[in-house]
Design an enzyme around this catalytic site. Structure first.
Site, PDB file in Angstrom:
ATOM      1  N   ARG A 106       0.878  -1.181   0.000  1.00  0.00           N
ATOM      2  CA  ARG A 106       0.000   0.000   0.000  1.00  0.00           C
ATOM      3  C   ARG A 106       0.904   1.216   0.000  1.00  0.00           C
ATOM      4  O   ARG A 106       1.703   1.409   0.917  1.00  0.00           O
ATOM      5  CB  ARG A 106      -0.921  -0.002   1.228  1.00  0.00           C
ATOM      6  CG  ARG A 106      -1.649   1.320   1.409  1.00  0.00           C
ATOM      7  CD  ARG A 106      -2.746   1.260   2.453  1.00  0.00           C
ATOM      8  NE  ARG A 106      -3.899   0.548   1.951  1.00  0.00           N
ATOM      9  CZ  ARG A 106      -5.125   0.632   2.481  1.00  0.00           C
ATOM     10  NH1 ARG A 106      -5.341   1.399   3.530  1.00  0.00           N
ATOM     11  NH2 ARG A 106      -6.125  -0.053   1.965  1.00  0.00           N
ATOM     12  N   HIS A 133      -7.553   0.907  -6.350  1.00  0.00           N
ATOM     13  CA  HIS A 133      -7.750   0.032  -5.183  1.00  0.00           C
ATOM     14  C   HIS A 133      -8.483  -1.222  -5.676  1.00  0.00           C
ATOM     15  O   HIS A 133      -9.637  -1.461  -5.341  1.00  0.00           O
ATOM     16  CB  HIS A 133      -8.562   0.782  -4.119  1.00  0.00           C
ATOM     17  CG  HIS A 133      -8.495   0.179  -2.750  1.00  0.00           C
ATOM     18  ND1 HIS A 133      -7.768  -0.965  -2.449  1.00  0.00           N
ATOM     19  CD2 HIS A 133      -9.092   0.552  -1.583  1.00  0.00           C
ATOM     20  CE1 HIS A 133      -7.912  -1.246  -1.163  1.00  0.00           C
ATOM     21  NE2 HIS A 133      -8.710  -0.346  -0.614  1.00  0.00           N
ATOM     22  N   GLN A 136     -10.314  -3.816  -3.296  1.00  0.00           N
ATOM     23  CA  GLN A 136     -11.582  -3.309  -2.770  1.00  0.00           C
ATOM     24  C   GLN A 136     -12.715  -3.546  -3.752  1.00  0.00           C
ATOM     25  O   GLN A 136     -13.789  -4.031  -3.389  1.00  0.00           O
ATOM     26  CB  GLN A 136     -11.449  -1.803  -2.490  1.00  0.00           C
ATOM     27  CG  GLN A 136     -12.731  -1.164  -2.016  1.00  0.00           C
ATOM     28  CD  GLN A 136     -13.154  -1.659  -0.645  1.00  0.00           C
ATOM     29  OE1 GLN A 136     -12.352  -1.626   0.280  1.00  0.00           O
ATOM     30  NE2 GLN A 136     -14.380  -2.133  -0.497  1.00  0.00           N
ATOM     31  N   ASP A 224     -17.379   7.564  -1.492  1.00  0.00           N
ATOM     32  CA  ASP A 224     -16.181   7.358  -0.678  1.00  0.00           C
ATOM     33  C   ASP A 224     -15.869   8.683   0.008  1.00  0.00           C
ATOM     34  O   ASP A 224     -16.452   9.733  -0.312  1.00  0.00           O
ATOM     35  CB  ASP A 224     -15.016   6.879  -1.571  1.00  0.00           C
ATOM     36  CG  ASP A 224     -13.793   6.412  -0.769  1.00  0.00           C
ATOM     37  OD1 ASP A 224     -13.886   6.293   0.470  1.00  0.00           O
ATOM     38  OD2 ASP A 224     -12.732   6.185  -1.392  1.00  0.00           O
ATOM     39  N   CYS A 262     -16.423   1.876   0.677  1.00  0.00           N
ATOM     40  CA  CYS A 262     -15.293   0.988   1.013  1.00  0.00           C
ATOM     41  C   CYS A 262     -14.899   1.089   2.480  1.00  0.00           C
ATOM     42  O   CYS A 262     -14.256   0.187   3.002  1.00  0.00           O
ATOM     43  CB  CYS A 262     -14.104   1.293   0.115  1.00  0.00           C
ATOM     44  SG  CYS A 262     -13.377   2.931   0.390  1.00  0.00           S
ATOM     45  N   ARG A 290     -14.019  -8.463   1.861  1.00  0.00           N
ATOM     46  CA  ARG A 290     -12.579  -8.235   1.641  1.00  0.00           C
ATOM     47  C   ARG A 290     -11.810  -9.511   1.997  1.00  0.00           C
ATOM     48  O   ARG A 290     -10.884  -9.901   1.301  1.00  0.00           O
ATOM     49  CB  ARG A 290     -12.073  -7.070   2.520  1.00  0.00           C
ATOM     50  CG  ARG A 290     -12.631  -5.695   2.191  1.00  0.00           C
ATOM     51  CD  ARG A 290     -12.223  -5.174   0.832  1.00  0.00           C
ATOM     52  NE  ARG A 290     -10.792  -5.192   0.593  1.00  0.00           N
ATOM     53  CZ  ARG A 290      -9.927  -4.240   0.984  1.00  0.00           C
ATOM     54  NH1 ARG A 290     -10.368  -3.173   1.609  1.00  0.00           N
ATOM     55  NH2 ARG A 290      -8.633  -4.330   0.710  1.00  0.00           N
TER      56      ARG A 290
HETATM   57  N1   CP Z   1     -11.354  -0.043   2.498  1.00  0.00           N
HETATM   58  C1   CP Z   1     -10.067  -0.150   2.903  1.00  0.00           C
HETATM   59  O1   CP Z   1      -9.147  -0.430   2.119  1.00  0.00           O
HETATM   60  O2   CP Z   1      -9.888   0.024   4.231  1.00  0.00           O
HETATM   61  P1   CP Z   1      -8.513   0.150   5.008  1.00  0.00           P
HETATM   62  O3   CP Z   1      -7.895   1.461   4.620  1.00  0.00           O
HETATM   63  O4   CP Z   1      -8.891   0.079   6.443  1.00  0.00           O
HETATM   64  O5   CP Z   1      -7.612  -0.977   4.591  1.00  0.00           O
HETATM   65  N1  NVA Z   2     -10.106   6.679  -1.199  1.00  0.00           N
HETATM   66  C1  NVA Z   2      -9.690   6.268   0.127  1.00  0.00           C
HETATM   67  C2  NVA Z   2      -9.856   4.792   0.281  1.00  0.00           C
HETATM   68  C3  NVA Z   2      -9.485   4.273   1.633  1.00  0.00           C
HETATM   69  C4  NVA Z   2      -9.610   2.803   1.750  1.00  0.00           C
HETATM   70  C5  NVA Z   2      -8.265   6.684   0.368  1.00  0.00           C
HETATM   71  O1  NVA Z   2      -7.428   6.527  -0.525  1.00  0.00           O
HETATM   72  O2  NVA Z   2      -7.984   7.180   1.456  1.00  0.00           O
END
Ligand code: CP
Ligand code: NVA
Length: 303
Positions: A106, A133, A136, A224, A262, A290
């Site tokens: 990540r 992502h 997700q 989101d 998400c 997930r």
């Molecule tokens: N939706 C998601 O990816 O959550 P986290 O940031 O908690 O991993």
């Molecule tokens: N769009 C959000 C998703 C988090 C899971 C971010 O990137 O923070």
């Protein structure tokens, strides 16, 4: 020479049949969790997870998935690694590939993820970048299909910032053949490369600045957070308030429309409590899935 590893970097990189294989694996694994755990298909395998940004769902679902499949994880923070002192991503990839069977990352930078994948000799999984992502959205599609059957040919609406999750929805629309209508303010529409991809591949993706137009007839409404990790919060609240998913917007969608997010969510900002905690919301199933989808992705990468 060893074969090219099966990376899971973005949904556009996989053929529809491969995406379907992952979704089928996730569905079967969810149905027969005990049988899958007893088979321990990933016994002796280790997944390294590098987190440059915080995570609850991604971290825990991958860790529990590996555990339930008989494998192990190593969680790494770049600040604790020699990356912090200038070791390259490429060298890190080469070294980790000698220890572990797959690497999840990540990071903000899609270039960094690509560099990791270019140098790793084991599969690399995208655990979120500023661009996309994909894990997700695989869970989201699994969830839609559990409730409503195949997503192909359906109408899906996104209201809000056209962010990383929205980008993976664009890829999914093209690969799995559904209609995606995105409502976003002019300043926060999808990136030109995403729209070019949709245009070049014939994906049915349209963009409007009117959330009511986007949700009309939609069987799924998604939003989101207003401020993604790493994005500039400046003026976002003003720009995005008209895209909040509230009961009146949901009432403009198909009467059986589902609501997804998400998570993490900010009640009263991108979605009202009445919607996210209401009868059309499937966010907890989405979060649970997930776990099941990670198993499908791991199985596909390590097959
Ligand atoms: N939706 C998601 O990816 O959550 P986290 O940031 O908690 O991993
Ligand atoms: N769009 C959000 C998703 C988090 C899971 C971010 O990137 O923070």
């Amino acid at each position: 020479m060893s074969p090219t590893p099966r990376h899971f970097l973005d949904l556009d990189a996989l053929a529809p049949t491969e995406l379907r294989r992952i979704l089928d694996g996730a569905r079967l694994g969810k149905r027969d969790g005990k049988g899958l755990a007893a088979a321990r298909p990933l016994a002796g395998k280790t997944l390294a997870m590098i987190f440059e940004k915080p995570s609850t769902r991604t971290r825990v679902s991958f860790e529990v998935a590996m555990h339930q499949l008989g494998g192990h994880v190593v969680v790494l923070k770049p600040d604790d690694m020699q990356l912090k002192r200038g070791e390259t991503i490429g060298d890190t990839a080469r070294v980790l590939s000698r220890y572990v069977d797959a690497i999840m990352m990540r990071t903000g930078s899609e270039k960094k993820l690509q560099e990791l994948a270019d140098h790793a000799t084991v599969p690399v999984i995208n655990g979120l970048t500023d661009r996309s992502h994909p894990c997700q959205v695989m869970a989201d599609i699994m969830t839609f299909e559990e409730f409503r059957g195949s997503i192909s040919g359906r109408r899906v609406a996104w209201s809000g910032d056209a962010n990383n999750v929205c980008n993976s929805w664009i890829h999914a629309a093209g690969r799995l053949d559904f209609d995606l209508r995105i409502a976003a303010p002019p300043e926060l529409v999808p990136r030109p490369d995403m729209l070019a991809w949709a245009r070049d591949t014939g994906a049915r993706v349209s963009v409007t600045h009117d959330p009511i137009e986007a949700v009309a007839g939609a069987e799924l409404v998604i939003t989101d957070t207003w401020v993604s990790m790493g994005s500039d919060p400046e003026n976002r609240h003003n720009l995005l308030a008209p895209y909040r998913v509230d009961e009146s917007l949901m009432a403009r969608a198909d009467p059986r429309a589902l609501f997804m997010h998400c998570l993490p969510a900010h009640r009263g900002e991108e979605v009202t409590a009445r919607v996210i905690d209401g009868p059309q919301s499937v966010v907890w199933d989405e979060a649970e899935n997930r776990l099941h989808v990670q198993k499908g992705i791991l199985a596909w990468c390590l097959a």
